[in-house]
Structures are given as structure tokens and as C-alpha cells.
Design an enzyme around this catalytic site. Structure first.
Site, short mmCIF file in Angstrom:
data_model
loop_
_atom_site.label_atom_id
_atom_site.label_comp_id
_atom_site.label_asym_id
_atom_site.label_seq_id
_atom_site.Cartn_x
_atom_site.Cartn_y
_atom_site.Cartn_z
N GLY A 62 0.83 -1.20 0.00
CA GLY A 62 0.00 0.00 0.00
C GLY A 62 0.86 1.24 0.00
N GLN A 64 3.28 9.80 0.94
CA GLN A 64 4.52 9.01 1.10
C GLN A 64 5.51 9.23 -0.04
OE1 GLN A 64 2.29 5.16 1.99
NE2 GLN A 64 4.15 4.92 3.19
N CYS A 112 4.94 -0.37 7.40
CA CYS A 112 4.79 0.78 6.51
C CYS A 112 6.12 1.07 5.81
CB CYS A 112 4.36 1.99 7.34
SG CYS A 112 4.12 3.49 6.39
N LEU A 113 6.05 1.35 4.52
CA LEU A 113 7.28 1.66 3.78
C LEU A 113 7.97 2.91 4.31
CD1 LEU A 113 6.04 0.93 0.13
CD2 LEU A 113 7.64 -0.46 1.47
N HIS A 142 -5.13 1.85 6.92
CA HIS A 142 -3.74 2.29 7.12
C HIS A 142 -3.41 3.43 6.15
CE1 HIS A 142 0.70 1.54 7.80
NE2 HIS A 142 0.70 2.23 6.68
N GLU A 143 -3.79 3.24 4.89
CA GLU A 143 -3.48 4.28 3.88
C GLU A 143 -4.34 5.53 4.09
OE1 GLU A 143 -0.84 3.81 2.37
OE2 GLU A 143 -0.72 1.68 2.80
N HIS A 197 -2.74 7.93 6.36
CA HIS A 197 -1.69 8.76 5.74
C HIS A 197 -2.27 10.05 5.16
CE1 HIS A 197 1.91 6.34 6.10
NE2 HIS A 197 1.35 5.28 5.55
CO CO Z 1 2.07 3.37 5.58
#
Ligand code: CO
Length: 184
Positions: free
Chosen positions: A46, A51, A99-100, A141-142, A145
Site C-alpha cells: 500500500g 509518502q 509501513c514503507l 492504514h493508507e 496517511h
Molecule cells: Co504506511
């Protein structure tokens, strides 16, 4: 074009992202293509526009590599432009998240089990859809962000203490990843 992924500690990850301007389809389509390329090369499931340093309410979730753990995600991929949660269940569940933008940290987070989302898809169609289980989790989760929130804000206090040192390491650039990152 592959884009660098902004790390925990970057300002853009803490701001509320702006509504995507649906009249500029070309710009949105290009951003989505760049985000897809970035996500695939980072082996993530995701990614949200903040990000990659862009303040826009756009997210991608892709569960197609998670089928070992979650077989029902076999064909699960969504692109969401200006998503809005219109319903969420009182029932909650726990899943481990990563998370990236927060490499090397995984933690259990409690969130609603089901949500209903209104969004615009990559073909610029308006969609209303319900999600549950891990698909729902990836989207939540996204969505965070897009509001400047991150999963580590939601972990239980005792666990947060344990990850505090790792988090401060990330903010000081003490991290190595196989994808390109940025701290700004
Ligand atoms: Co994330």
C-alpha cells in the site's frame, strides 16, 4: 517514474493531504502510475500520495503479493482518489501493520473490522464499496496517511515505548532499505 519514499520524520507525512483536483485527470493518472511503479519496486502492499511527497488524497492498496497469509486477496487491488469513510463497524480487530515509511517496524494495531468507503477509482468512476478483514485494514492504514496519521501513533503505549528508539533512528537516517527514501 519511480519516486523516493518519504520516511517517518518527514513533514509531508504529518499534514492533512489536499483533495485531488478531479478536473486535472492527466496529472492524477501520471501520479497514480508513478505511485504504482514505486510501490511495486519497494515490494509494498500500500502507498499513499504523501509518502511520495505529494499532498493529494490518493491511495493504492495491492494485496496480490499477500496471498500466502491472506488467500482471499488474490485479485485485490484498489486505487482510491478522494476516499471518504461513510460507515465503520463498532466491532474492532487487531492486525500487525508495517509501513514503507517506517522500515523495520511492525506492530499490532486495533481498528474497526469493516468500513464503507466512497471514492473515485482510476477510471474516474464514483464507487461505494464495503471492505472487511485485511483488505479493510490495508485501506484504513493508507487513509490515515491522508490525514497525517501513521500506524505507530495507534499502537498500545507499552509497545510504543519499545519502538521509540527505532523510530528516532529512522528520523536520524539510521536505516537501510532496498528502495530509495527521503527524509525531509
Ligand atoms: Co504506511
Amino acid at each position: 517514474m519511480k519516486l523516493p519514499i518519504y520516511l517517518y520524520g518527514s513533514k509531508v507525512l504529518r499534514e492533512r493531504a489536499e483533495e485531488a483536483d478531479l478536473s486535472d485527470r492527466e496529472k492524477i493518472t501520471q501520479l497514480i502510475a508513478d505511485m504504482e511503479e514505486t510501490l511495486a519496486s519497494a515490494d509494498g502492499c500500500g502507498l499513499a500520495a504523501p509518502q511520495v511527497g505529494v499532498s493529494a488524497r490518493i491511495l493504492i492498496v495491492d494485496g496480490r503479493d499477500l496471498t500466502d497469509a491472506y488467500p482471499y486477496l488474490k485479485d485485490f487491488k484498489r486505487v482510491m482518489i478522494n476516499p471518504v469513510v461513510v460507515e465503520e463497524s463498532k466491532q474492532t480487530c487487531d492486525y500487525s501493520e508495517g509501513c514503507l515509511s517506517v522500515p523495520g517496524i511492525y506492530a499490532e494495531v486495533r481498528r474497526p473490522e469493516k468500513i464503507k468507503v466512497e471514492y473515485v477509482n482510476a477510471d474516474f468512476e464514483h464507487v461505494t464499496e464495503e471492505f472487511d478483514k485485511f483488505a479493510c485494514r490495508m485501506i484504513q492504514h493508507e487513509l490515515d496517511h491522508l490525514d497525517g496519521k501513521m500506524f505507530v501513533d495507534r499502537v498500545a503505549p507499552i509497545r510504543r515505548k519499545m519502538i521509540a528508539r527505532k523510530l528516532s533512528g529512522i528520523t536520524r537516517g539510521k536505516i537501510s532499505t532496498h528502495y530509495k527514501t527521503r527524509l525531509d
